[in-house]
Scaffold this active site. Sequence first.
Site, PDB file in Angstrom:
ATOM      1  N   HIS A 135       0.846  -1.194   0.000  1.00 30.75           N
ATOM      2  CA  HIS A 135       0.000   0.000   0.000  1.00 30.75           C
ATOM      3  C   HIS A 135       0.882   1.245   0.000  1.00 30.75           C
ATOM      4  CE1 HIS A 135      -3.561  -2.424   0.749  1.00 30.75           C
ATOM      5  NE2 HIS A 135      -2.896  -3.040   1.724  1.00 30.75           N
ATOM      6  N   LYS A 206      27.752  -8.541  14.040  1.00 28.63           N
ATOM      7  CA  LYS A 206      29.026  -9.244  13.972  1.00 28.63           C
ATOM      8  C   LYS A 206      29.434  -9.406  12.522  1.00 28.63           C
ATOM      9  CE  LYS A 206      31.325 -13.490  15.520  1.00 28.63           C
ATOM     10  NZ  LYS A 206      31.140 -14.790  16.191  1.00 28.63           N
TER      11      LYS A 206
END
Length: 207
Positions: A135, A206
């Site tokens: 939308h 990480k």
Amino acid sequence: MNGGKYDFPRKLLCGYDFIIRSLISFWGRLRFLWLCSIWGIEYTGCGRFIGTVVLRNTRRGKIRLGRDVVAQANFRMNPIGPVCPCLLDVRPGGEIEIGDGTGMTSVIISSGRKVAIGRCCKIGGGAKIFDHNYHAMNAVARREKCGDTKPREIIIGDDVFIGTNAIILKGTKIGDRSVIAAGSVVFGLDIPPDSLVRGNPAEITKR
């Protein structure tokens, strides 16, 4: 101990399960060929569609599948996420490319521009990948039922692991061998190879 007396029925059940899984896998290959021919999907080698797999490919859209692609929603083959179907949805002008050896369980992929997934990726149960918003962001446009006019492609590299219930949104690029933790929401990140990503909103934790 006393467990020995249960070995025979357990082996019998394991043998039964193996036979059922083999039949499901064989039928999955036949369904792959059948559905691809109906929907005009390009493929380079036979894969498997197991359980509730739904394809929606418009005339102006494209789906390309590599060798040994597996899409499934079946508790016997994978107990994680079979409560919803596996859906590949291409809107007009959209494109989905999935590389060799990639597997997914109860995944929803919807493309208004391009979703490219590399080779040997694993996409966990309930994950969702959208390169558009469905939308419009503008409230007036939503009242007029206008769709998202600015889709942005999603590029996922090789050997990427996307955990269960993760959501990958438009404009995201994921480098090779990266891991997206379960439940993460990734929007518009450019993720380097060999990264661990988690959270909502997702962050690279990480490398």
